[in-house]
Design an enzyme around this catalytic site. Structure first.
Site, PDB file in Angstrom:
ATOM      1  N   LYS A 129     -38.499  77.282  81.395  1.00 16.93           N
ATOM      2  CA  LYS A 129     -38.703  77.418  83.183  1.00 16.93           C
ATOM      3  C   LYS A 129     -39.870  76.777  83.408  1.00 16.93           C
ATOM      4  CE  LYS A 129     -39.280  82.021  84.244  1.00 16.93           C
ATOM      5  NZ  LYS A 129     -40.248  82.093  85.318  1.00 16.93           N
ATOM      6  N   SER A 130     -40.966  76.930  82.831  1.00 15.33           N
ATOM      7  CA  SER A 130     -42.429  76.469  83.309  1.00 15.33           C
ATOM      8  C   SER A 130     -42.173  74.876  83.509  1.00 15.33           C
ATOM      9  CB  SER A 130     -43.410  76.741  82.382  1.00 15.33           C
ATOM     10  OG  SER A 130     -43.858  78.161  82.340  1.00 15.33           O
ATOM     11  N   ARG A 137     -47.470  90.548  94.869  1.00 15.16           N
ATOM     12  CA  ARG A 137     -48.308  90.185  93.833  1.00 15.16           C
ATOM     13  C   ARG A 137     -49.525  89.093  94.471  1.00 15.16           C
ATOM     14  NH1 ARG A 137     -44.453  87.101  89.625  1.00 15.16           N
ATOM     15  NH2 ARG A 137     -46.176  86.927  88.497  1.00 15.16           N
ATOM     16  N   GLN A 188     -50.846  79.037  86.722  1.00 15.45           N
ATOM     17  CA  GLN A 188     -50.187  78.936  88.018  1.00 15.45           C
ATOM     18  C   GLN A 188     -51.241  78.701  89.040  1.00 15.45           C
ATOM     19  OE1 GLN A 188     -47.772  82.602  88.932  1.00 15.45           O
ATOM     20  NE2 GLN A 188     -46.283  82.062  87.441  1.00 15.45           N
ATOM     21  N   ASP A 233     -46.159  86.038  78.546  1.00  9.09           N
ATOM     22  CA  ASP A 233     -44.905  86.311  78.697  1.00  9.09           C
ATOM     23  C   ASP A 233     -44.204  86.981  77.448  1.00  9.09           C
ATOM     24  OD1 ASP A 233     -45.308  85.315  81.353  1.00  9.09           O
ATOM     25  OD2 ASP A 233     -44.155  83.600  80.938  1.00  9.09           O
ATOM     26  N   LYS A 282     -47.631  90.851  87.110  1.00 17.04           N
ATOM     27  CA  LYS A 282     -46.488  90.296  86.686  1.00 17.04           C
ATOM     28  C   LYS A 282     -45.142  90.690  87.728  1.00 17.04           C
ATOM     29  CE  LYS A 282     -48.180  87.514  83.744  1.00 17.04           C
ATOM     30  NZ  LYS A 282     -48.429  86.078  84.404  1.00 17.04           N
TER      31      LYS A 282
HETATM   32  C1  S3P Z   1     -46.616  80.397  84.184  1.00 12.75           C
HETATM   33  C2  S3P Z   1     -47.703  80.985  84.140  1.00 12.75           C
HETATM   34  C3  S3P Z   1     -47.745  82.303  83.684  1.00 12.75           C
HETATM   35  C4  S3P Z   1     -46.425  82.977  83.379  1.00 12.75           C
HETATM   36  C5  S3P Z   1     -45.310  82.627  84.116  1.00 12.75           C
HETATM   37  C6  S3P Z   1     -45.301  81.234  84.158  1.00 12.75           C
HETATM   38  C7  S3P Z   1     -46.409  79.085  84.652  1.00 12.75           C
HETATM   39  O1  S3P Z   1     -48.109  82.948  84.808  1.00 12.75           O
HETATM   40  O2  S3P Z   1     -46.715  84.644  83.148  1.00 12.75           O
HETATM   41  O3  S3P Z   1     -44.327  83.410  83.599  1.00 12.75           O
HETATM   42  O4  S3P Z   1     -45.384  78.406  84.477  1.00 12.75           O
HETATM   43  O5  S3P Z   1     -47.588  78.689  84.938  1.00 12.75           O
HETATM   44  P1  S3P Z   1     -49.699  83.378  85.263  1.00 12.75           P
HETATM   45  O6  S3P Z   1     -50.430  81.844  85.867  1.00 12.75           O
HETATM   46  O7  S3P Z   1     -50.046  84.338  86.436  1.00 12.75           O
HETATM   47  O8  S3P Z   1     -50.391  83.752  84.119  1.00 12.75           O
END
Ligand code: S3P
Length: 431
Positions: free
Chosen positions: A23-24, A123, A170, A315, A342
């Site tokens: 997904k990322s 959030r 993120q 995660d 989250k």
């Molecule tokens: C992600 C970063 C993480 C993770 C999320 C996906 C990303 O969040 O928990 O599921 O794709 O950069 P955070 O940046 O809030 O830690």
């Protein structure tokens, strides 16, 4: 929709030749991949709701996306020619979409409103709007939450040197994207290293980005459109691995999974817990390591996870907590504060549901503490997921050790990251 798990299966032997894409990386293949002008394909694109939200947002910027099955054909006019004003960017449940698109819109001088569903509107966004505003973005929000309005710096964003106050990929990614689109060199400093897919994709596209220890430097430079094949999502694989570990006499192999070292920490932690898990990196694809994971049913023991490691398993904390409940001894997971922010407050989700299945556990000094034992139980239980996909999938693994019914509320939220999970989990669970 509730899912009723009424029994489980042992003695499973199975090889998954592939699982849906990470997904990322998929979000970034769309958001960063579309910065240069050109046409490219994304193979093994996961059709989960978060990634679909990103797809719809990118279309609003004038990007054409054709999709057949799991392959996307993306045609971008290049960031200079993106639509300059968008009424509403609806990021639905997806924090990654909202935060990365914020960096993109700010940097590319696009006006518009960014919003999302009830969970996303709760959030924290100030962690992103603050640095972007320092760069000149002119973002207005109420109490640092969505909806936010970007008034557009009209291509006049300036570089920044930013010490990250929170460990968040993120936030880091949003600044890197905006930094790429700004004048001058942007430097981001992380106290704790987080997932580095943004850096890897910029490198893959040929951008001028360099990483020195915990510092990332980026400047604007010509980049080229390239095709992507997304490796299997290791965070989705995490649940299948947990099911296999907790079942009896089972063995699975999952092929073509992302094995980026900031994402595969979960596997290292399982090994420390005594899990029979092995992985083998055999290839680099689009700047990321991929390989196979093999797992056997295991007897697990408790461990302590240090604060510095938690960012790399952020995660996976829910599923590790479930595994800890069936491991001998006291597991301590330190530095879990970010879990409050989250899709739901995951600390509450973990503690309440573990207590519900009869496990002693508590949250103290920013740590989750779980008194586990290698055991089976027999109790009709209802898992309250708070509409959080990862809480739902993590607690389905607890059903492997329950001889009565396990009901998982709001199961449909699993489609946020892993819509196909029921079919995969059926191998182990009678559903
Ligand atoms: C992600 C970063 C993480 C993770 C999320 C996906 C990303 O969040 O928990 O599921 O794709 O950069 P955070 O940046 O809030 O830690």
């Amino acid at each position: 929709m509730n899912l009723k798990i009424y029994d489980h299966k042992d003695g499973i032997k199975y090889t998954f030749s592939s699982i849906p894409g990470d997904k990322s990386i998929a979000h970034r293949a769309l958001i960063i991949g579309a910065l240069p002008r050109g046409k490219y394909t994304i193979k093994n694109f996961p059709k989960n709701e978060d990634c679909i939200a990103t797809m719809e947002c990118m279309k609003k910027l004038g990007i054409s996306i054709e999709n057949s099955n799991t392959t996307l054909v993306v045609e971008s006019p290049g960031y200079m020619n993106f639509t300059k004003s968008v009424a509403i960017m609806d990021c639905k449940n997806s924090g990654t979409t909202a935060r990365l698109i914020m960096g993109l819109m700010s940097g590319a001088g696009i006006k518009g409103m960014i919003t999302g569903d009830n969970s996303l509107r709760e959030r924290p966004m100030k962690r992103v709007t603050d640095p972007l505003n320092l760069m000149g973005a002119n973002i207005v929000s109420t109490e640092g939450k969505l909806p936010i309005i970007i008034n557009s710096a009209n291509g006049k964003m300036k570089a920044i040197t930013y010490d990250m106050p929170v460990a968040s990929a993120q936030v880091k990614s949003s600044i890197i994207i905006a930094g790429f689109l700004s004048k001058g060199e942007t430097k981001v400093v992380e106290k704790i290293k987080t997932r580095d897919h943004t850096e890897n994709i910029f490198k893959y596209l040929g951008a001028s980005i360099s990483i020195r220890g915990n510092e990332i430097y980026i400047t604007n430079s010509p980049i080229n459109s390239r095709d992507f094949t997304i490796p299997g999502d290791v965070s989705s694989a995490a649940f299948l691995i947990a099911l296999c570990l907790l079942s009896k006499n089972s063995e699975i192999t999952i092929k073509n999974v992302l094995l980026n070292e900031r994402r595969s920490k979960y596997l290292c932690i399982l090994k420390q817990m005594g899990a029979k898990v092995n992985w083998d990196i055999y290839e680099e694809q689009c700047g990321e390591n991929i390989g196979d994971i093999s797992v056997k049913s295991s007897v697990l023991k408790a461990i302590t996870i240090e604060r510095e490691d938690t960012a790399s398993i952020i995660d996976e904390v829910p599923v590790i907590s479930v595994l800890a409940a069936f491991s001998e001894g006291t597991t301590i997971i330190k530095g879990v504060e970010e879990l409050k922010h989250k899709e739901s407050n995951r600390i509450e989700g973990i503690i309440n549901n573990l207590k519900n299945i009869g496990i002693q556990c508590y949250y103290k000094h920013d740590s989750i503490i779980i008194e586990g034992r290698d055991h089976y139980f027999s109790k009709d239980i209802n898992i309250v997921t708070f509409k959080d996909h990862r809480i739902a999938m993590a607690f389905s693994a607890a059903a492997i050790r329950n001889s009565k019914n396990t009901i998982i509320e709001d199961w449909e939220y699993t489609s946020i990251s892993f819509p196909e999970c029921t079919n995969f989990f059926k191998l182990f669970l009678n559903i």
